[in-house]
Design a protein around this motif. Sequence first.
Motif, mmCIF file in Angstrom:
data_model
loop_
_atom_site.group_PDB
_atom_site.id
_atom_site.type_symbol
_atom_site.label_atom_id
_atom_site.label_comp_id
_atom_site.label_asym_id
_atom_site.label_seq_id
_atom_site.Cartn_x
_atom_site.Cartn_y
_atom_site.Cartn_z
ATOM 1 N N VAL A 73 0.846 -1.204 0.000
ATOM 2 C CA VAL A 73 0.000 0.000 0.000
ATOM 3 C C VAL A 73 0.882 1.256 0.000
ATOM 4 C CG1 VAL A 73 -1.838 1.238 1.226
ATOM 5 C CG2 VAL A 73 -1.863 -1.249 1.146
ATOM 6 N N GLY A 74 1.987 1.208 0.730
ATOM 7 C CA GLY A 74 2.915 2.341 0.750
ATOM 8 C C GLY A 74 3.474 2.622 -0.637
ATOM 9 N N PHE A 75 3.877 1.564 -1.332
ATOM 10 C CA PHE A 75 4.401 1.710 -2.709
ATOM 11 C C PHE A 75 3.335 2.318 -3.624
ATOM 12 C CE2 PHE A 75 4.771 -0.001 -7.017
ATOM 13 C CZ PHE A 75 6.064 0.350 -7.343
ATOM 14 N N ALA A 76 2.123 1.765 -3.543
ATOM 15 C CA ALA A 76 1.046 2.243 -4.429
ATOM 16 C C ALA A 76 0.701 3.702 -4.122
ATOM 17 C CB ALA A 76 -0.190 1.354 -4.264
ATOM 18 N N ALA A 77 0.578 4.024 -2.839
ATOM 19 C CA ALA A 77 0.201 5.395 -2.462
ATOM 20 C C ALA A 77 1.291 6.393 -2.842
ATOM 21 C CB ALA A 77 -0.066 5.453 -0.954
ATOM 22 N N GLY A 78 2.536 6.056 -2.528
ATOM 23 C CA GLY A 78 3.647 6.956 -2.848
ATOM 24 C C GLY A 78 3.793 7.169 -4.339
ATOM 25 N N THR A 79 3.701 6.078 -5.107
ATOM 26 C CA THR A 79 3.837 6.184 -6.568
ATOM 27 C C THR A 79 2.705 7.024 -7.154
ATOM 28 O OG1 THR A 79 4.914 4.025 -6.628
ATOM 29 C CG2 THR A 79 4.016 4.833 -8.700
ATOM 30 N N ALA A 80 1.475 6.741 -6.723
ATOM 31 C CA ALA A 80 0.310 7.459 -7.284
ATOM 32 C C ALA A 80 0.390 8.953 -6.958
ATOM 33 C CB ALA A 80 -0.976 6.859 -6.736
ATOM 34 N N LEU A 81 0.710 9.287 -5.722
ATOM 35 C CA LEU A 81 0.770 10.703 -5.352
ATOM 36 C C LEU A 81 1.933 11.425 -6.037
ATOM 37 C CD1 LEU A 81 -0.172 10.571 -1.567
ATOM 38 C CD2 LEU A 81 -1.426 11.722 -3.382
ATOM 39 N N GLY A 82 3.063 10.748 -6.149
ATOM 40 C CA GLY A 82 4.218 11.337 -6.840
ATOM 41 C C GLY A 82 3.899 11.633 -8.301
ATOM 42 N N LEU A 83 3.248 10.675 -8.954
ATOM 43 C CA LEU A 83 2.893 10.861 -10.370
ATOM 44 C C LEU A 83 1.856 11.972 -10.526
ATOM 45 C CD1 LEU A 83 2.718 7.123 -11.509
ATOM 46 C CD2 LEU A 83 4.424 8.813 -12.170
ATOM 47 N N TRP A 84 0.932 12.035 -9.560
ATOM 48 C CA TRP A 84 -0.080 13.103 -9.595
ATOM 49 C C TRP A 84 0.601 14.470 -9.455
ATOM 50 C CZ3 TRP A 84 -1.144 16.345 -5.358
ATOM 51 C CH2 TRP A 84 -2.195 17.232 -5.552
ATOM 52 N N GLN A 85 1.549 14.552 -8.550
ATOM 53 C CA GLN A 85 2.258 15.817 -8.316
ATOM 54 C C GLN A 85 3.046 16.259 -9.556
ATOM 55 O OE1 GLN A 85 2.444 18.034 -5.701
ATOM 56 N NE2 GLN A 85 3.836 19.230 -6.962
ATOM 57 N N ILE A 86 3.623 15.278 -10.216
ATOM 58 C CA ILE A 86 4.474 15.607 -11.375
ATOM 59 C C ILE A 86 3.616 15.890 -12.621
ATOM 60 C CG2 ILE A 86 5.014 13.462 -12.637
ATOM 61 C CD1 ILE A 86 7.962 13.995 -11.818
ATOM 62 N N GLY A 87 2.339 15.544 -12.537
ATOM 63 C CA GLY A 87 1.414 15.855 -13.638
ATOM 64 C C GLY A 87 1.354 14.800 -14.727
ATOM 65 N N ILE A 88 1.727 13.580 -14.393
ATOM 66 C CA ILE A 88 1.680 12.517 -15.408
ATOM 67 C C ILE A 88 0.347 11.774 -15.289
ATOM 68 C CG2 ILE A 88 2.663 10.264 -16.060
ATOM 69 C CD1 ILE A 88 5.409 11.571 -15.423
ATOM 70 N N ARG A 89 -0.421 11.808 -16.390
ATOM 71 C CA ARG A 89 -1.718 11.134 -16.431
ATOM 72 C C ARG A 89 -1.702 10.129 -17.580
ATOM 73 N NH1 ARG A 89 -1.333 14.053 -12.728
ATOM 74 N NH2 ARG A 89 -2.605 15.821 -12.081
ATOM 75 N N PRO A 90 -1.972 8.863 -17.287
ATOM 76 C CA PRO A 90 -1.983 7.886 -18.378
ATOM 77 C C PRO A 90 -3.203 8.060 -19.285
ATOM 78 C CG PRO A 90 -2.616 6.856 -16.308
ATOM 79 C CD PRO A 90 -2.249 8.267 -15.978
ATOM 80 N N SER A 91 -3.047 7.661 -20.534
ATOM 81 C CA SER A 91 -4.154 7.762 -21.496
ATOM 82 C C SER A 91 -4.804 6.398 -21.686
ATOM 83 C CB SER A 91 -3.628 8.235 -22.858
ATOM 84 O OG SER A 91 -2.957 9.445 -22.713
#
Lengths: 315, 190
Positions: free
Chosen positions: A42-60
Amino acid sequence: MPDPLVMFKAMALAFLASACTFSLLVWRKRSSPAWVSLGWTVGFAAGTALGLWQIGIRPSWPPLEDRDRLLLLVLPAAVAAEFAAMVLSRKPLAWLLRLFVLGLSARVLLHQSSYLADLSGPGTREWSPRTAPGILAGIATAQCLIMVALDRLATRAPGASHALALAITLLGASLTVMLSGYATAGEIGLSPALAVAGAAIAAGILAGRTPSSAPIALGAVTLSALLVMGRFFGQLSTTAALLLAFAPLAAWFGEFPPLARLGPRPRAGIRIGLVTLIVAVVVSLAAQNFAQTSHGPAQSPTPEPSLEDYLNYGR
Amino acid sequence: MRVRSLCFTAAAAASLVVMPLAFGDDYNVDTMHSGVTFQISHLGLSWIQGRFNEYSGTFSIDSSDPAKSSFNFSVKPESIDTANAKRDEHLKSPDFFNVKQFPTITFKSTSVKAVKDGYEVAGDLTLHGKTVATTFILKGGRSAEFPKGVQRTGYTSQFVIKRSDFGVGQPTEAIGDDVYVVISFEGVKK
């Protein structure tokens, strides 16, 4: 190049989110391997998701490109495999699932690319139908052997140092891929790298020597995906990709004489130090190469003649 | 009498097949005398210019009925050339064109109509896996025999596409969204 401030914020967020999530989940169950695995996942998933959100990367959607397939298929499958491994009572079955996800990740990332599909007319694929299965099987076998070897080491010498070594490798791989002409993949790699690092620090403080295969599996899938993307879609050299893929195995040197006689803490330090050394060499070589090839056409070694030179010519 | 009738029917049927070809002239793009170039704003200060070195195309011109004309082009983004190898490598990566996933840029016309000095061509432009309806004016149409025995014609067009429409690169103020494209081509009659 991406904005360094945005990248730094994303890395900090991934690190903190992962460390806090791990701590919250494991706080009262620090000696339970199942709860520690849950904390890692859960830590990996939460950290990765929030980091990607912060950096502005959204998958298509649909995931037509490798990075979309990484974010929507490969990483979620790796996380799902860890949840399944917690539920499955038989350990070999859990490992089969992990190896399946890891082994298939390169095939998923390369799907419908010019390596595997005739995109520019019949016979234009880069790997023939005969050679492609061999190459993919070779990549999958190497990835799986690395993951199993790391897990064996984690079982032999429990602790968070292996996860930290993997996080350092992930960070180095992200920077190297970024410097090899594929900035987005490098940016994507920063968040999982710091998510693993955050959980590893929290695990080192809270969980001590409670064993878990989750960080090894999640880190190995992310690392191999990053290297496949950098090598086959960017300009990452085969040498750099191989060095980074095998770098975490340097942690095994601490298990051989005379280093094996040392205590757990010095050996943990040696593991992290050796991996960091290899990763630092690869990153610095990539940085040098980037600097050398980034400038424009070479200037003329002789000074440009001035108007006066032309006027005085022959006098 | 029956034989003559059969011959006449056969000739009429054959003419129906041949007639459209008689009015439409088919051409292959002569890449030696053509070019696909572009320019894009950098920081709003200057224009970075580039070209694609590998492309191909065919077109058919029906001067009596322009609606029957057609244009098909294919460009290899792998051949992008902005006079800076490092930048070209980056442009080929998934950060921009993703040439390993989308190795061709294609244009297929869907309608052609005659306008002053040329044609208005509408069609589907597929770039980076996305297809967008695009219209541009082709100017030209003069013909020449060069070298002797080879009939050729040529057209030029300038148009603007938005890279955001095709998902090429991240939105950023540093690199303009509008890409100014110039295609100029000669076709050799088949």
